[in-house]
Design an enzyme around this catalytic site. Structure first.
Site, PDB file in Angstrom:
ATOM      1  N   GLU A 183      -0.332  -1.696   5.148  1.00 29.17           N
ATOM      2  CA  GLU A 183       0.695  -1.477   5.986  1.00 29.17           C
ATOM      3  C   GLU A 183       0.493  -0.635   7.205  1.00 29.17           C
ATOM      4  O   GLU A 183       0.232  -0.224   8.341  1.00 29.17           O
ATOM      5  CB  GLU A 183       1.813  -1.734   6.016  1.00 29.17           C
ATOM      6  CG  GLU A 183       2.489  -2.648   7.193  1.00 29.17           C
ATOM      7  CD  GLU A 183       2.747  -1.012   7.882  1.00 29.17           C
ATOM      8  OE1 GLU A 183       3.224  -1.005   9.328  1.00 29.17           O
ATOM      9  OE2 GLU A 183       3.036   0.245   7.041  1.00 29.17           O
ATOM     10  N   GLU A 184      -0.231   0.499   6.281  1.00 25.55           N
ATOM     11  CA  GLU A 184      -0.077   2.114   6.885  1.00 25.55           C
ATOM     12  C   GLU A 184      -1.098   2.837   7.856  1.00 25.55           C
ATOM     13  O   GLU A 184      -0.833   3.422   8.742  1.00 25.55           O
ATOM     14  CB  GLU A 184      -0.057   2.939   5.326  1.00 25.55           C
ATOM     15  CG  GLU A 184       1.420   2.561   4.643  1.00 25.55           C
ATOM     16  CD  GLU A 184       2.558   2.877   5.801  1.00 25.55           C
ATOM     17  OE1 GLU A 184       2.767   3.696   6.569  1.00 25.55           O
ATOM     18  OE2 GLU A 184       3.887   2.702   4.394  1.00 25.55           O
ATOM     19  N   ASP A 239       0.472  -1.400  -0.037  1.00 25.13           N
ATOM     20  CA  ASP A 239       0.331   0.415   0.086  1.00 25.13           C
ATOM     21  C   ASP A 239       0.801   1.003   0.052  1.00 25.13           C
ATOM     22  O   ASP A 239       2.092   1.486   0.000  1.00 25.13           O
ATOM     23  CB  ASP A 239      -1.225   0.165   0.936  1.00 25.13           C
ATOM     24  CG  ASP A 239      -0.321  -0.234   2.576  1.00 25.13           C
ATOM     25  OD1 ASP A 239       0.688  -0.672   2.759  1.00 25.13           O
ATOM     26  OD2 ASP A 239      -0.590   0.417   3.690  1.00 25.13           O
ATOM     27  N   HIS A 268       7.525   8.520   4.451  1.00 22.99           N
ATOM     28  CA  HIS A 268       7.030   9.498   4.680  1.00 22.99           C
ATOM     29  C   HIS A 268       6.908  11.074   4.420  1.00 22.99           C
ATOM     30  O   HIS A 268       5.954  12.300   4.081  1.00 22.99           O
ATOM     31  CB  HIS A 268       6.168   9.439   6.409  1.00 22.99           C
ATOM     32  CG  HIS A 268       5.173   8.073   6.326  1.00 22.99           C
ATOM     33  ND1 HIS A 268       4.063   7.659   7.159  1.00 22.99           N
ATOM     34  CD2 HIS A 268       5.460   6.758   5.798  1.00 22.99           C
ATOM     35  CE1 HIS A 268       4.033   6.542   7.528  1.00 22.99           C
ATOM     36  NE2 HIS A 268       5.108   6.242   6.609  1.00 22.99           N
ATOM     37  N   ARG A 281      18.292  -6.656  14.484  1.00 23.98           N
ATOM     38  CA  ARG A 281      18.199  -6.370  16.902  1.00 23.98           C
ATOM     39  C   ARG A 281      17.416  -7.436  16.328  1.00 23.98           C
ATOM     40  O   ARG A 281      16.139  -7.546  16.116  1.00 23.98           O
ATOM     41  CB  ARG A 281      17.496  -4.864  16.751  1.00 23.98           C
ATOM     42  CG  ARG A 281      17.778  -5.147  18.779  1.00 23.98           C
ATOM     43  CD  ARG A 281      17.098  -3.750  18.659  1.00 23.98           C
ATOM     44  NE  ARG A 281      18.164  -2.941  20.172  1.00 23.98           N
ATOM     45  CZ  ARG A 281      19.284  -3.110  20.559  1.00 23.98           C
ATOM     46  NH1 ARG A 281      20.188  -2.785  20.050  1.00 23.98           N
ATOM     47  NH2 ARG A 281      18.821  -2.679  22.140  1.00 23.98           N
TER      48      ARG A 281
END
Length: 390
Positions: free
Chosen positions: A137-138, A79, A363, A176
């Site tokens: 996802e956003e 998306d 973004h 990580r």
């Protein structure tokens, strides 16, 4: 593994071509129509099983070796964002006010070519690969939860994802273990007082004064309610109190964003925001309506599976991945966290800083990535898949 690396090297130009096409045709979360069709068409006549409409517009692609073994899922989102692109690229967005400003076009492009290559190599591994092409996802609640509910993880042992990062040097992989990205909540607070004339505040009850107190007091949650070794952020992004200069407003609305590196910290912040809203009522005599949304959880990388992924890449003979480095936790949130809450999973990062050194954050209207990150991502995920299923 050598065959995979050589194949991805030969197909790198196709990856870039696909990425640029997708970049020109972005679609917003929960409104993806043409992108799923494009992905489905890519798999036409390929030796795999394609399931559509998994969750909101998602696709599940299963690559079955035909031999018993484990199953690993690999995920890419597709998306875009409601941003007017300002990059000046030859392949800039053709959809007004919509832009791939987070790299999901790159994720889908590398994943398509990687999946194609794994299909070609499936006689050389055991078990299955599940490719998750995820929408939305956003925007909360995100696409992951619905895809999980529709069975995208049925029979899967682990999930692996990668995100391109514009602020990390291209050619590198970063990782990580443990908590690696913050969880996210958001809230809306409506404060109702009593309006009146600016010359006679004693006859009114000023909602702006109560709101201003809340804006300052909410910051004490982080400074006075969290352990100094915990990570938490509360941001007031909107204070809607516009009115006439000499009129005391009877109501205002405040919107806030919450980030925390553990779900326990998220819960603490939520409790304290509710406590402050209740306190406003007692202190200022106003009425508060708090609408608090539990959003994405914190993203937790399974230490054992993360170590497997990194050991695989450190022992790989590839010229695409220049370095593998342990990074600090990342402040943004990511709905990959839902996969990680369901199965032992790992989310890693591919450096994608532009070669000219001009870096814009995700973004941003000028967001640009190095396309070297596509092959790096494909190799990192592909090599892990082959090592896991050997």
């Amino acid at each position: 593994m050598e065959k995979l690396i050589n194949a991805l090297k030969d197909k790198e130009s196709r990856m870039i071509e696909i990425r640029r096409y997708l970049h020109q045709h972005p679609e917003l979360s929960f409104h993806e129509k043409e992108t799923p069709k494009y992905i489905e068409a890519f798999y036409k006549d390929k030796d795999c099983k394609v399931e559509t409409n998994i969750g909101p517009n998602g696709l599940k692609v299963t690559i079955d070796s035909g031999k018993p073994g484990k199953t690993i899922a690999i995920r890419a989102d597709f998306d875009a964002l409601p941003i007017q692109e300002d990059t000046g690229l030859d392949f800039a967005s053709q959809n007004e006010g919509v832009m791939h400003a987070c790299g999901h076009d790159a994720h889908t492009a590398y994943m398509l070519i990687l999946a194609e290559t794994l299909i070609e190599l499936k006689s050389e591994f055991n078990g299955k690969v599940v490719v998750i092409h995820q929408p939305a996802e956003e925007v909360p609640p995100g696409g992951a939860q619905a895809m999980i509910k529709d069975g995208v993880l049925d029979g899967v042992d682990h999930v692996l994802g990668v995100h391109v990062m514009s602020h990390m040097p291209a050619g590198n992989i970063y990782y990580r273990e443990g908590n690696v990205q913050t969880g996210r909540d958001f809230f809306k607070l409506k404060i109702k007082g009593q309006g009146g004339h600016g010359s006679s505040p004693h006859t009114a009850n000023d909602s702006i004064v109560a709101g201003a107190y809340f804006v300052n007091a909410v910051q004490t949650i982080v400074s006075r309610r969290l352990n100094p070794f915990e990570t938490g952020v509360v941001t007031i992004g909107s204070f809607d109190g516009k009115g006439q200069f000499n009129v005391i407003k009877d109501s205002i609305e405040i919107e806030g964003d919450v980030r925390a590196l553990t779900d326990e910290t998220k819960h603490t912040i939520k409790t304290e925001v509710n406590r402050l809203a209740d306190g406003l009522e007692a202190m200022f005599g106003v009425t508060c309506e708090l609408d608090y949304h539990d959003d994405y959880p914190a993203l937790y990388n399974d230490p054992e599976f993360t170590r497997f992924v990194i050991d695989t890449l450190e022992n790989a003979n590839t010229d695409a991945i220049q370095s593998i480095e342990r990074c600090e936790p990342q402040p943004p949130s990511e709905d990959f966290a839902y996969y990680a809450k369901t199965l032992p999973s790992t989310f890693i990062y591919a450096g994608a800083a532009p070669e000219d050194g001009t870096i814009y954050p995700h973004h941003h209207p000028k967001f640009i990535i190095s396309e070297k990150a596509l092959r790096v991502s494909a190799e990192a995920v592909g090599l892990t898949v082959l090592n896991y299923l050997k």
